[in-house]
Write a protein that holds these residues in place. Structure first.
Motif, PDB file in Angstrom:
ATOM      1  N   THR A 579     -35.620 -53.840 -12.582  1.00 45.51           N
ATOM      2  CA  THR A 579     -35.187 -52.973 -13.354  1.00 45.51           C
ATOM      3  C   THR A 579     -34.574 -53.852 -14.879  1.00 45.51           C
ATOM      4  OG1 THR A 579     -34.446 -51.037 -11.872  1.00 45.51           O
ATOM      5  CG2 THR A 579     -33.116 -51.360 -14.178  1.00 45.51           C
ATOM      6  N   HIS A 580     -34.722 -53.553 -15.922  1.00 42.73           N
ATOM      7  CA  HIS A 580     -34.407 -54.172 -17.083  1.00 42.73           C
ATOM      8  C   HIS A 580     -33.266 -53.300 -17.797  1.00 42.73           C
ATOM      9  CE1 HIS A 580     -37.401 -56.983 -16.835  1.00 42.73           C
ATOM     10  NE2 HIS A 580     -38.406 -56.199 -16.904  1.00 42.73           N
ATOM     11  N   GLY A 581     -32.639 -53.808 -18.874  1.00 40.21           N
ATOM     12  CA  GLY A 581     -31.626 -52.890 -19.453  1.00 40.21           C
ATOM     13  C   GLY A 581     -31.733 -53.290 -20.789  1.00 40.21           C
ATOM     14  N   TYR A 614     -29.564 -57.984 -25.467  1.00 46.27           N
ATOM     15  CA  TYR A 614     -29.858 -58.443 -24.256  1.00 46.27           C
ATOM     16  C   TYR A 614     -30.262 -57.515 -23.067  1.00 46.27           C
ATOM     17  CZ  TYR A 614     -25.145 -58.158 -22.450  1.00 46.27           C
ATOM     18  OH  TYR A 614     -23.700 -57.308 -21.992  1.00 46.27           O
ATOM     19  N   CYS A 615     -30.950 -58.054 -22.101  1.00 47.22           N
ATOM     20  CA  CYS A 615     -31.035 -57.462 -20.789  1.00 47.22           C
ATOM     21  C   CYS A 615     -29.872 -57.444 -19.967  1.00 47.22           C
ATOM     22  CB  CYS A 615     -32.343 -58.060 -20.257  1.00 47.22           C
ATOM     23  SG  CYS A 615     -32.879 -57.248 -18.628  1.00 47.22           S
ATOM     24  N   ASN A 616     -29.464 -56.278 -19.569  1.00 46.06           N
ATOM     25  CA  ASN A 616     -28.182 -56.362 -18.887  1.00 46.06           C
ATOM     26  C   ASN A 616     -28.277 -55.984 -17.282  1.00 46.06           C
ATOM     27  OD1 ASN A 616     -28.805 -53.775 -19.706  1.00 46.06           O
ATOM     28  ND2 ASN A 616     -26.587 -53.121 -19.636  1.00 46.06           N
ATOM     29  N   TRP A 617     -29.652 -56.031 -16.834  1.00 50.02           N
ATOM     30  CA  TRP A 617     -29.852 -55.865 -15.516  1.00 50.02           C
ATOM     31  C   TRP A 617     -30.546 -57.181 -14.970  1.00 50.02           C
ATOM     32  CZ3 TRP A 617     -28.741 -51.732 -11.764  1.00 50.02           C
ATOM     33  CH2 TRP A 617     -28.231 -50.810 -12.203  1.00 50.02           C
ATOM     34  N   PHE A 618     -29.964 -57.604 -14.012  1.00 46.16           N
ATOM     35  CA  PHE A 618     -30.463 -58.830 -13.789  1.00 46.16           C
ATOM     36  C   PHE A 618     -32.073 -58.886 -13.026  1.00 46.16           C
ATOM     37  CE2 PHE A 618     -31.019 -63.209 -12.333  1.00 46.16           C
ATOM     38  CZ  PHE A 618     -29.705 -63.895 -13.110  1.00 46.16           C
ATOM     39  N   CYS A 619     -32.864 -59.485 -13.722  1.00 42.53           N
ATOM     40  CA  CYS A 619     -34.377 -59.067 -13.290  1.00 42.53           C
ATOM     41  C   CYS A 619     -35.126 -60.403 -13.156  1.00 42.53           C
ATOM     42  CB  CYS A 619     -35.069 -58.383 -14.432  1.00 42.53           C
ATOM     43  SG  CYS A 619     -34.625 -59.303 -16.024  1.00 42.53           S
ATOM     44  N   HIS A 620     -34.596 -61.489 -13.321  1.00 44.43           N
ATOM     45  CA  HIS A 620     -35.527 -62.731 -13.267  1.00 44.43           C
ATOM     46  C   HIS A 620     -34.772 -63.749 -13.234  1.00 44.43           C
ATOM     47  CE1 HIS A 620     -38.782 -65.411 -14.789  1.00 44.43           C
ATOM     48  NE2 HIS A 620     -39.348 -64.648 -14.310  1.00 44.43           N
ATOM     49  N   LEU A 622     -34.903 -66.117 -15.383  1.00 41.60           N
ATOM     50  CA  LEU A 622     -34.704 -66.354 -16.916  1.00 41.60           C
ATOM     51  C   LEU A 622     -34.188 -65.085 -17.440  1.00 41.60           C
ATOM     52  CD1 LEU A 622     -37.891 -68.218 -17.705  1.00 41.60           C
ATOM     53  CD2 LEU A 622     -35.577 -69.306 -17.778  1.00 41.60           C
ATOM     54  N   HIS A 623     -33.513 -64.250 -16.792  1.00 41.22           N
ATOM     55  CA  HIS A 623     -32.732 -62.966 -17.318  1.00 41.22           C
ATOM     56  C   HIS A 623     -31.632 -63.241 -18.331  1.00 41.22           C
ATOM     57  CE1 HIS A 623     -30.001 -59.496 -17.037  1.00 41.22           C
ATOM     58  NE2 HIS A 623     -29.134 -60.289 -16.769  1.00 41.22           N
ATOM     59  N   MET A 624     -31.046 -64.429 -18.281  1.00 41.16           N
ATOM     60  CA  MET A 624     -30.125 -64.806 -19.478  1.00 41.16           C
ATOM     61  C   MET A 624     -30.771 -64.870 -20.490  1.00 41.16           C
ATOM     62  SD  MET A 624     -27.518 -64.468 -17.509  1.00 41.16           S
ATOM     63  CE  MET A 624     -26.154 -64.882 -18.592  1.00 41.16           C
ATOM     64  N   GLU A 625     -31.934 -65.311 -20.477  1.00 42.57           N
ATOM     65  CA  GLU A 625     -32.904 -65.676 -21.690  1.00 42.57           C
ATOM     66  C   GLU A 625     -33.365 -64.369 -22.187  1.00 42.57           C
ATOM     67  OE1 GLU A 625     -32.643 -67.549 -18.983  1.00 42.57           O
ATOM     68  OE2 GLU A 625     -32.201 -69.607 -19.577  1.00 42.57           O
ATOM     69  N   MET A 626     -33.344 -63.326 -21.557  1.00 40.64           N
ATOM     70  CA  MET A 626     -34.108 -62.182 -21.910  1.00 40.64           C
ATOM     71  C   MET A 626     -33.330 -61.479 -22.898  1.00 40.64           C
ATOM     72  SD  MET A 626     -35.818 -59.238 -19.653  1.00 40.64           S
ATOM     73  CE  MET A 626     -36.498 -57.826 -20.530  1.00 40.64           C
ATOM     74  N   ARG A 627     -33.207 -62.039 -24.258  1.00 47.36           N
ATOM     75  CA  ARG A 627     -32.500 -61.480 -25.498  1.00 47.36           C
ATOM     76  C   ARG A 627     -33.164 -61.487 -26.709  1.00 47.36           C
ATOM     77  NH1 ARG A 627     -28.481 -65.721 -27.041  1.00 47.36           N
ATOM     78  NH2 ARG A 627     -28.743 -67.660 -25.791  1.00 47.36           N
TER      79      ARG A 627
END
Ligand code: RUQ
Ligand code: CUA
Length: 635
Positions: A579-581, A614-620, A622-627
């Protein structure tokens, strides 16, 4: 017992033993093993005795080891938190929350355009007080399709789709205030959801009535088309209504009424010696509706039938003052009205109701028992062995009693129908047995929803959690096995075998919940499954982007100060649980986008400069970089 060795196998083995009549397969196996070891062939009597001992000794197993799955889904009302919660039973682990009448920042419920569409005319209301979650049925069995729930605070009813566990419909009920008791038609299927309006109001409530003359004040019984989620009709009654339930024949509904006096103050509400249970004849109501025998009120078109005293649509059965819960026994024979102020419950024979409507018997003749159980009986649940379990609010106990013996006692025989009283902690309201509101009552578990927890948990300040207690009822004695702290007063719950519910693991792309958003994209010439595009439409900007872990399809976009921006995100990941956010900093904008879903949210770009999303559902990893950046230009 190992509940399930293969956690992905949901049906099969466990199903086979679940609707057995009280004797679990484990009991059979155990009895067989004893026989084999002793090498003595078992007689039927020996078998029964041995099975009974086994049942008493082994009882239900509450342990659900890591990696194992629960046997039942518990659907919990979230009370005045406005949500539904899903618990696993018997572990009592909270599995999911379904926001309904509340606003939820994790999923964006109440914030996204999709959820606002579902909320409709009440999208601006962010609060709720839900009491009674109940699942749709076919022929008296749960069918796993919908869960319905009331909002007493804002007179609403909502529906949750069990394939995705999301709220998909919500309506505000006209002509009434405070929707309380809610149940579903059990037979032949849930064509109707039934619910009571508790507070009586003037008909019409247009400000031209008065506080002094209360002669036009009424409370209505509400019948909702479950599929269309529209009010099919309402029935005007005398007195105000509290709880309700349906029979297993598809003809009668019953509601408790307190305040038959139609008093406006506490003092005025407790003058009469008795109140009543209203019985509604669905067939007569449908006939009256067809014949056009109804009125409308308050400038809406909802047909209101007249079910006040003397009407052929209803019968009023006098019962002791201020009854509360109304529960149909799982064998389909009785409506049980719970005394609350009276230490008794009133057992109404459903078989006798046809005669009551034909005026062959008097209302009180439909009562076949009125057992005395203890102080403050509120709600009753049933097993599959002829026993009933009634919460005693004032005594802080569950009274287990035998229905047929209570009937014999009412006929004058000397029998002790009380089987056991179990202390619960404390002040129980509702209780519920596993599948006990259906034909599939299995007599395994009972939940007692206690209003007070007092000293049962670590102190957490003046506001205490409630205490939802799990009780093993499989043996002769009730056994308390688990204390479960819960938040904000779940009034009611239900326990559904896991074989009845088949949720999806990823969304289907043509799901109606986001169909309108996808249609909007199409009008904009955007294919949400591949395109990352900005559409500028005067002051409105629509930003379409995809998401695939760990990146949004759009690294940045520009808008102007004051633009109304709609961000539409489509999650192209197909993998279960990825899931992404989408969360925009400093704007109160956040939402969930589960695999294969499309979700959208609209806000005003009222802050100039760089605004990170940013993406607020931990997905990967590199989730922190998903912005990415939204740039808001000042001109
Ligand atoms: S009703 S206990 Cu809605 Cu009893 Cu709360
Ligand atoms: Cu996508 Cu976190």
């Amino acid at each position: 017992m190992k509940k399930n060795d293969n956690p992905t196998e949901l049906s099969g083995e466990i199903n086979a033993e679940d609707s057995s009549n009280g004797l679990s397969r484990r009991g059979f196996l155990g009895a067989g093993a004893v026989a084999a070891a002793g090498a003595v062939p078992m007689t039927a009597a020996m078998f029964a005795a041995s099975a009974k001992t086994q049942a008493a000794e082994i009882r239900n197993d509450t342990s659900v080891h890591p990696g194992e799955l629960d046997e039942y889904y518990g659907f919990w009302s979230g009370g005045h938190s406005g949500e539904i919660r899903i618990l696993g039973i018997p572990s009592m682990r909270e599995l999911m929350r379904i926001p309904v009448f509340n606003t939820d920042s994790a999923t964006g419920w109440g914030l996204t355009n999709e959820s606002k569409r579902v909320k409709g005319d009440s999208a601006h209301i962010h609060a709720g007080d839900c009491h009674h979650p109940h699942m749709s049925m076919t022929d008296g069995h749960y069918n796993g399709k919908y869960v319905f729930i009331n909002d007493k605070a804002n007179s609403r009813v909502a529906r949750v789709r069990c394939d995705v566990m999301k709220t998909d419909k919500m309506i505000t009920i006209p002509n009434v205030q405070a929707i309380h008791g809610l149940r579903v038609q059990k037979v032949p299927y849930t064509k109707y959801v039934i619910c009571n309006a508790e507070f009586e109001i003037p008909m019409n409530n247009d400000g031209k009535s008065s506080m002094e003359d209360v002669s036009t004040y009424r409370s209505l019984f509400n019948v909702i088309d479950a599929e269309a989620m529209e009010v099919a009709f309402q029935v005007m009654v005398d007195g105000n209504l509290d709880n309700t339930d349906a029979d297993y024949d598809g003809r009668f509904f019953a509601s408790t009424c307190y305040n038959s006096e139609m008093g406006m103050t506490l003092g005025e509400m407790v003058v009469a010696e008795r109140d009543h249970v209203v019985i509604f004849d669905l067939h007569a109501c449908e006939k009256a509706l067809k014949a056009g025998k109804f009125k409308t009120y308050n400038d809406n078109k909802v047909p209101v039938l007249d079910g006040t005293k003397g009407s052929n649509l209803t019968r009023y059965i006098p019962v002791p003052k201020s009854p509360h819960g109304l529960n149909t026994s799982s064998d389909g024979k009785y409506f049980v009205a719970n005394g609350k102020l009276s230490p008794t419950v009133s057992v109404i024979s459903i078989k006798k109701l046809a005669d009551l409507f034909d005026d062959k018997i008097k209302p009180r003749d439909a009562i076949v028992a009125e057992p005395e159980l203890g102080l403050g009986p509120l709600h009753t649940a049933f097993d599959n062995r002829g026993n009933a379990y009634t919460t005693l609010f004032l005594d802080s106990q569950i009274a287990k009693w035998n229905v047929e013996e209570a009937i014999e006692a009412y006929q004058g025989k000397k029998v002790n129908y009380i089987r056991q009283k179990l202390d619960v902690h404390y002040q129980p309201g509702h209780n519920h047995t596993s599948q006990g509101e259906t034909r599939d009552a299995d007599g395994k578990w009972l939940i007692s929803l206690c209003k007070f927890s007092k000293d049962r948990f670590l102190p957490v300040g003046p506001l205490h959690p409630e205490n939802d207690q799990l009780i093993d009822i499989s043996g002769d004695e009730m056994k308390l096995v688990h204390d479960g702290p819960t938040y904000a007063e779940p009034h009611d719950c239900m326990i559904v075998h896991r074989s009845k519910v088949k949720p999806k693991k990823v969304w289907t792309r043509d799901d109606p919940i986001f169909a309108e958003t996808v249609a909007m994209a199409k009008r904009d010439g955007v294919n949400v499954e591949s395109d990352n595009k900005i559409i500028r439409d005067g002051n409105k900007v629509r930003v379409y982007m995809t998401s695939v872990a760990p990146a949004f399809g759009m690294n940045d976009f520009k808008v102007k100060l004051g633009n109304e921006v709609t961000v539409v995100v489509t999650n192209l990941d197909k993998i279960e649980d990825v899931t992404h956010g989408f969360c925009l900093t400093n704007h109160g904008v956040q939402m969930e986008v589960a695999p294969q879903a499309t979700a959208s949210i609209t806000f005003i770009a009222d802050k100039p400069g760089v605004q990170w999303y940013y993406c607020n559902w931990f997905c990967h990893a590199l989730h922190m970089e998903m912005r990415g950046r939204m740039f808001v230009s000042a001109e």
